[in-house]
Each structure stands twice: as structure tokens, then as C-alpha cells.
Design a protein around this motif. Structure first.
Motif, PDB file in Angstrom:
ATOM      1  N   SER A 256       0.942  -1.318   0.065  1.00  0.00           N
ATOM      2  CA  SER A 256      -0.267  -0.113  -0.018  1.00  0.00           C
ATOM      3  C   SER A 256       1.094   1.169   0.061  1.00  0.00           C
ATOM      4  O   SER A 256       1.787   1.468   0.846  1.00  0.00           O
ATOM      5  CB  SER A 256      -0.820   0.051   1.181  1.00  0.00           C
ATOM      6  OG  SER A 256      -1.467   1.329   1.236  1.00  0.00           O
ATOM      7  N   PRO A 257       0.865   2.285  -1.140  1.00  0.00           N
ATOM      8  CA  PRO A 257       1.690   3.177  -1.040  1.00  0.00           C
ATOM      9  C   PRO A 257       1.241   4.276   0.024  1.00  0.00           C
ATOM     10  O   PRO A 257       2.344   4.985   0.642  1.00  0.00           O
ATOM     11  CB  PRO A 257       1.356   3.955  -2.387  1.00  0.00           C
ATOM     12  CG  PRO A 257       0.745   3.033  -3.315  1.00  0.00           C
ATOM     13  CD  PRO A 257       0.064   1.915  -2.399  1.00  0.00           C
ATOM     14  N   ILE A 258       0.061   4.114   0.650  1.00  0.00           N
ATOM     15  CA  ILE A 258      -0.315   5.000   1.558  1.00  0.00           C
ATOM     16  C   ILE A 258       0.449   4.676   2.831  1.00  0.00           C
ATOM     17  O   ILE A 258       0.835   5.330   3.716  1.00  0.00           O
ATOM     18  CB  ILE A 258      -1.910   5.059   1.492  1.00  0.00           C
ATOM     19  CG1 ILE A 258      -2.575   5.387   0.394  1.00  0.00           C
ATOM     20  CG2 ILE A 258      -2.335   6.232   2.613  1.00  0.00           C
ATOM     21  CD1 ILE A 258      -2.157   6.888  -0.265  1.00  0.00           C
ATOM     22  N   GLY A 259       0.015   3.291   3.083  1.00  0.00           N
ATOM     23  CA  GLY A 259       0.754   2.823   4.247  1.00  0.00           C
ATOM     24  C   GLY A 259       2.111   3.012   4.461  1.00  0.00           C
ATOM     25  O   GLY A 259       2.855   3.121   5.563  1.00  0.00           O
ATOM     26  N   VAL A 260       2.728   2.697   3.188  1.00  0.00           N
ATOM     27  CA  VAL A 260       4.300   2.624   3.178  1.00  0.00           C
ATOM     28  C   VAL A 260       5.013   3.850   3.330  1.00  0.00           C
ATOM     29  O   VAL A 260       6.056   4.301   4.026  1.00  0.00           O
ATOM     30  CB  VAL A 260       4.719   1.757   2.033  1.00  0.00           C
ATOM     31  CG1 VAL A 260       6.211   1.789   1.917  1.00  0.00           C
ATOM     32  CG2 VAL A 260       4.271   0.311   2.160  1.00  0.00           C
ATOM     33  N   LEU A 261       4.412   5.000   2.399  1.00  0.00           N
ATOM     34  CA  LEU A 261       4.986   6.270   2.450  1.00  0.00           C
ATOM     35  C   LEU A 261       4.358   7.321   3.255  1.00  0.00           C
ATOM     36  O   LEU A 261       5.158   8.273   3.870  1.00  0.00           O
ATOM     37  CB  LEU A 261       4.762   6.843   1.078  1.00  0.00           C
ATOM     38  CG  LEU A 261       5.311   5.801   0.002  1.00  0.00           C
ATOM     39  CD1 LEU A 261       5.235   6.416  -1.482  1.00  0.00           C
ATOM     40  CD2 LEU A 261       6.754   5.736   0.198  1.00  0.00           C
ATOM     41  N   VAL A 262       2.851   7.510   3.323  1.00  0.00           N
ATOM     42  CA  VAL A 262       2.252   8.483   4.258  1.00  0.00           C
ATOM     43  C   VAL A 262       2.275   8.216   5.715  1.00  0.00           C
ATOM     44  O   VAL A 262       2.501   9.064   6.355  1.00  0.00           O
ATOM     45  CB  VAL A 262       0.789   8.536   3.645  1.00  0.00           C
ATOM     46  CG1 VAL A 262       0.261   9.624   4.289  1.00  0.00           C
ATOM     47  CG2 VAL A 262       0.992   8.827   2.011  1.00  0.00           C
ATOM     48  N   PHE A 263       2.084   6.893   5.936  1.00  0.00           N
ATOM     49  CA  PHE A 263       1.775   6.681   7.397  1.00  0.00           C
ATOM     50  C   PHE A 263       2.968   7.009   8.181  1.00  0.00           C
ATOM     51  O   PHE A 263       2.781   7.863   9.291  1.00  0.00           O
ATOM     52  CB  PHE A 263       1.262   5.343   7.679  1.00  0.00           C
ATOM     53  CG  PHE A 263       0.877   5.027   9.074  1.00  0.00           C
ATOM     54  CD1 PHE A 263      -0.499   5.251   9.762  1.00  0.00           C
ATOM     55  CD2 PHE A 263       1.815   4.159   9.801  1.00  0.00           C
ATOM     56  CE1 PHE A 263      -0.794   5.007  10.815  1.00  0.00           C
ATOM     57  CE2 PHE A 263       1.627   4.034  11.123  1.00  0.00           C
ATOM     58  CZ  PHE A 263       0.475   4.326  11.675  1.00  0.00           C
ATOM     59  N   PRO A 264       3.963   6.569   7.884  1.00  0.00           N
ATOM     60  CA  PRO A 264       5.460   7.093   8.858  1.00  0.00           C
ATOM     61  C   PRO A 264       5.418   8.450   8.790  1.00  0.00           C
ATOM     62  O   PRO A 264       5.810   9.211   9.974  1.00  0.00           O
ATOM     63  CB  PRO A 264       6.432   6.561   8.071  1.00  0.00           C
ATOM     64  CG  PRO A 264       5.851   5.246   7.301  1.00  0.00           C
ATOM     65  CD  PRO A 264       4.611   5.789   6.799  1.00  0.00           C
ATOM     66  N   ARG A 265       5.109   9.026   7.758  1.00  0.00           N
ATOM     67  CA  ARG A 265       5.209  10.704   7.860  1.00  0.00           C
ATOM     68  C   ARG A 265       4.155  11.146   8.826  1.00  0.00           C
ATOM     69  O   ARG A 265       4.256  12.473   9.521  1.00  0.00           O
ATOM     70  CB  ARG A 265       5.214  11.336   6.543  1.00  0.00           C
ATOM     71  CG  ARG A 265       6.364  11.082   5.735  1.00  0.00           C
ATOM     72  CD  ARG A 265       6.258  11.326   4.226  1.00  0.00           C
ATOM     73  NE  ARG A 265       7.585  11.196   3.418  1.00  0.00           N
ATOM     74  CZ  ARG A 265       7.958  10.060   3.131  1.00  0.00           C
ATOM     75  NH1 ARG A 265       7.579   8.887   3.331  1.00  0.00           N
ATOM     76  NH2 ARG A 265       9.159   9.917   2.447  1.00  0.00           N
ATOM     77  N   LEU A 266       2.922  10.682   8.751  1.00  0.00           N
ATOM     78  CA  LEU A 266       1.776  11.158   9.585  1.00  0.00           C
ATOM     79  C   LEU A 266       2.145  11.113  10.896  1.00  0.00           C
ATOM     80  O   LEU A 266       2.140  11.969  12.049  1.00  0.00           O
ATOM     81  CB  LEU A 266       0.497  10.714   9.274  1.00  0.00           C
ATOM     82  CG  LEU A 266      -0.155  11.069   7.976  1.00  0.00           C
ATOM     83  CD1 LEU A 266      -1.581  10.242   7.837  1.00  0.00           C
ATOM     84  CD2 LEU A 266      -0.209  12.755   7.767  1.00  0.00           C
ATOM     85  N   VAL A 267       2.652   9.712  11.284  1.00  0.00           N
ATOM     86  CA  VAL A 267       3.045   9.248  12.775  1.00  0.00           C
ATOM     87  C   VAL A 267       4.220  10.441  13.231  1.00  0.00           C
ATOM     88  O   VAL A 267       4.053  10.896  14.354  1.00  0.00           O
ATOM     89  CB  VAL A 267       3.578   8.150  12.842  1.00  0.00           C
ATOM     90  CG1 VAL A 267       3.971   7.766  14.446  1.00  0.00           C
ATOM     91  CG2 VAL A 267       2.191   7.214  12.521  1.00  0.00           C
ATOM     92  N   ALA A 268       5.122  10.701  12.308  1.00  0.00           N
ATOM     93  CA  ALA A 268       6.294  11.623  12.674  1.00  0.00           C
ATOM     94  C   ALA A 268       5.880  12.846  12.875  1.00  0.00           C
ATOM     95  O   ALA A 268       6.218  13.576  14.024  1.00  0.00           O
ATOM     96  CB  ALA A 268       7.350  11.502  11.595  1.00  0.00           C
TER      97      ALA A 268
END
Length: 380
Positions: free
Chosen positions: A257-269
Motif C-alpha cells: 500500500s503506497p499510503i501505508g508505506v509512504l504516508v503513514f510514517p510521515r503522519l506519525v512522525a
């Protein structure tokens, strides 16, 4: 027999077939762009004679390009239906691939819209764009949580190393600029407040002004704006460049999932880093205010801290800190939405990076205003 010909390598001969006035046109020579100009007047003259054409013979043609084929096709259109023969099937294929005539260019006759129409069309487009961005943001937010799978393991979508790396880039590396900016903002507010309150003999109340304003509004707002310009633009540029290089499509092909791989870590950070940066900004601003009030108004540090303790309660600190996670999510989601909208050009990347920063700052200020209204309504 009637014969008309042009004294060049490119030649056209007209023969009467003797069957009720039917005619045979025999083409010969080089029918390419370098030579067909010599025979075009002759073709127009032959086409204007009229009569029934039974055959157009291309057997003696030695060479033909697209320009020559277009001339022959135009001649065929003028004389009407005729049997086309040639010893070289490539010429017949080339002529068969051409339409009977070139399409006429359409004139662009756009009506000049009235000022009323242009005004509301722009508003309508803005509303539709805002709605599409909202839907995309909700999709990214939901997909980020779902695609992350929220479990630790080798094959999970959640990567602790990626989150720590993003916290370092968005949080730790942003500390110097946040410290400097907040220190200067606190110093400026204190100086201007002390300058105005001096006329009323109430310079001590500048501590109340700086404390409440910084902890409730300015601290988290300016930190969020700085992060939107620094980290939000970086997120858009990173995801946008990956979209341009089709790396996001490659992730989908791999079953990730591009959203889970790319976006999620940045949102958590961002959600972790922004509140911490807000705390650092508050301390820096209050330090700058304390230094200015000591040098400008003679208020000692002990007096500053005592007055600050009286003026500021826990609700003021909490009111500002509650906003930080919401603003972090807004910055991350808006940046991801704009990054995924990037096309295949560098111009598109620059355009969406700019839009990411502008939209993030606008929504952050809007949300801050909504929080202020909400706090006032509940007397918080």
C-alpha cells in the motif's frame, strides 16, 4: 488519343479509353515532395476537364512519399470514383491509409463570458476543487491507518525505522530554526508590549501578554506554519517525485500500500514531532521575552517567573497543546494529497509543492480560529 504531359521526371498522361468518354490517367516518375510542385498545375487542369474517370494507373511511378500520396489523393477526390492500379502494392496501401481530404480547422468561437458568469464560474471551480481535496484527504487518512496494519513484524506495513527517521528529519533537524524563530517572536512581542504598557505604568503585565498569547495561540500556530513550509513541502516533493518516476505504481505491483508505506510514517512522525516542537518553541519564546523585559524594562527573571506563574494556568498550556496533533495531521494529509496529484513534469511538481504549503498554512490558521471559537464557547 489525347495526351497531356509535363516535361519533367514527374509525369501525368491522360488517355481516352474510348468507352463513352471514360479516361485513363497514367502517373509516372518521381512523386515526392522535391518534384511534385512541377506537376500540380497540370493536375488541376486535368481535373477541371471533367468526364468519367475509369482508371488511375500508378504502374510507372518510381518513387512516392506522403506528400506525393496526398497530391494523388486530392486528385482522386476531384475526379470522382476511379479504379486505382499499381504494380507496387505499397503505393496502394499508402493511398488507402489517407483520408479523402484533410479536416478543416475549426475556428474557436468562444463567447466572451460576462463578468457575472466568470465570477461564479471561478467560485464553482474552487468549491469543487475543495470538495475533491476533502474527499482525497479522507481517503488518505483512512488508507494510512488501514494500510499500516498496525503491527510489528517483518512483513508488516508499519516500519519503526521509517518513523524514527522521519521524526529525526521533521523534528530534531527543525529544532534550531524553531528555537531562533520563537526566541525572536517572544522578544518582539515583549518589547512592543512593554513599549505600549509603559504609558500606563503597567509594564509588568507584559508577562501576562506574552505568556497567554504564546502558550494559547502563537506558539503552536507559528510552529505549525514553519513545519508546513519546511516539512510539508518536503513530503509533497518526495511523494511527487516518486509519482513522476512511477515508483508508487511499482509499490502497487509489489502488493504494498503506497499510503501505508509512504504516508503513514510521515503522519506519525509529524504527530509526534509537532507537539514536542511546540513545547520547545514556548520555552524559547518565554526566554526571549524574559531577556527583553529584563534589559528593556528592568523586570528580573525571578519577577518574570513569579508573574508568569500567576498569569498562566494549566488550561492555557493545554489549550495550545491540544491543537498540535490536529495541525500535524492536517499538514501531513494536505502534503500527501498534493504529492499524489503531481503529473509527469517538473512544472507540475513545483506547482503542487507551492499549493501544498499555501493550503496547509490556510487550513492550519482556519483550524486555529475554529479552536479559538470553541474554547470561547466552553469558557476554556
Amino acid at each position: 488519343m489525347t495526351r497531356s504531359q509535363v516535361k519533367t521526371d514527374t509525369d501525368v498522361q491522360l488517355e481516352d479509353a474510348g468507352n463513352g468518354g471514360s479516361k485513363v490517367y497514367r502517373f509516372s516518375g518521381d512523386w515526392r515532395s522535391v518534384s511534385i510542385h512541377t506537376v500540380m498545375p497540370q493536375l488541376d487542369q486535368l481535373a477541371s476537364k471533367g468526364g468519367t474517370a475509369s482508371e488511375v494507373d500508378l504502374s510507372a511511378v518510381t518513387a512516392m512519399d506522403t506528400a506525393g500520396a496526398w497530391v494523388v489523393r486530392r486528385f482522386l477526390t476531384k475526379i470522382g470514383d476511379a479504379k486505382l492500379t499499381s504494380d507496387n502494392p505499397r503505393y496502394l496501401e499508402l493511398l488507402g491509409a489517407l483520408p479523402e481530404e484533410l479536416p478543416e480547422p475549426k475556428e474557436d468561437k468562444k463567447k466572451t463570458a460576462s463578468i457575472f458568469s466568470r465570477f461564479f464560474v471561478a467560485i464553482g471551480k474552487s468549491v469543487v476543487s475543495a470538495w475533491e481535496d476533502t474527499v482525497a484527504a479522507m481517503f488518505i487518512l483512512g488508507s494510512a491507518v488501514r494500510g499500516a496494519q498496525l503491527k510489528l513484524g517483518r512483513h508488516s506495513g508499519l516500519s519503526p525505522a521509517a518513523i524514527v527517521n522521519q521524526i529525526d528529519r521533521m523534528g530534531v533537524q527543525a529544532v534550531p530554526i524553531i528555537l531562533l524563530m520563537s526566541f525572536l517572536i517572544g522578544a518582539i512581542i515583549a518589547q512592543q508590549g512593554a513599549f505600549q504598557l509603559r504609558y500606563f505604568g503597567a509594564e509588568l503585565f507584559v508577562v501576562d501578554l506574552v505568556g497567554i498569547l504564546q502558550l494559547r495561540e502563537i506558539g503552536v500556530l507559528l510552529t505549525a506554519i514553519m513545519i508546513a513550509g519546511r516539512s510539508g513541502s518536503a513530503i509533497t516533493a518526495e511523494i511527487g517525485s516518486m509519482k513522476m518516476r512511477e515508483e508508487i505504481d511499482a509499490l502497487k505491483v509489489m502488493g504494498l500500500s503506497p499510503i501505508g508505506v509512504l504516508v503513514f510514517p510521515r503522519l506519525v512522525a509529524l504527530t509526534v514531532a509537532l507537539p514536542l516542537l511546540t513545547i520547545i518553541a514556548n520555552f524559547a519564546a518565554l526566554t526571549g521575552a524574559a531577556v527583553v523585559t529584563w534589559s528593556y524594562s528592568g523586570i528580573t527573571f525571578a519577577t518574570f517567573l513569579a508573574r508568569l506563574q500567576e498569569a498562566v494556568d494549566f488550561s492555557s498550556v493545554l489549550a495550545g497543546m491540544i491543537k498540535a496533533p490536529f495541525m500535524a495531521l492536517i499538514i501531513g494529509v494536505v502534503a500527501a494529497v498534493e504529492g499524489l496529484k503531481v503529473g509527469g513534469s517538473a512544472e507540475s511538481l513545483g506547482k503542487h509543492v507551492t499549493q501544498s504549503v499555501v493550503k496547509s498554512i490556510f487550513v492550519v490558521i482556519l483550524v486555529d480560529g475554529l479552536f479559538a471559537i470553541f474554547y470561547a464557547s466552553i469558557d476554556f
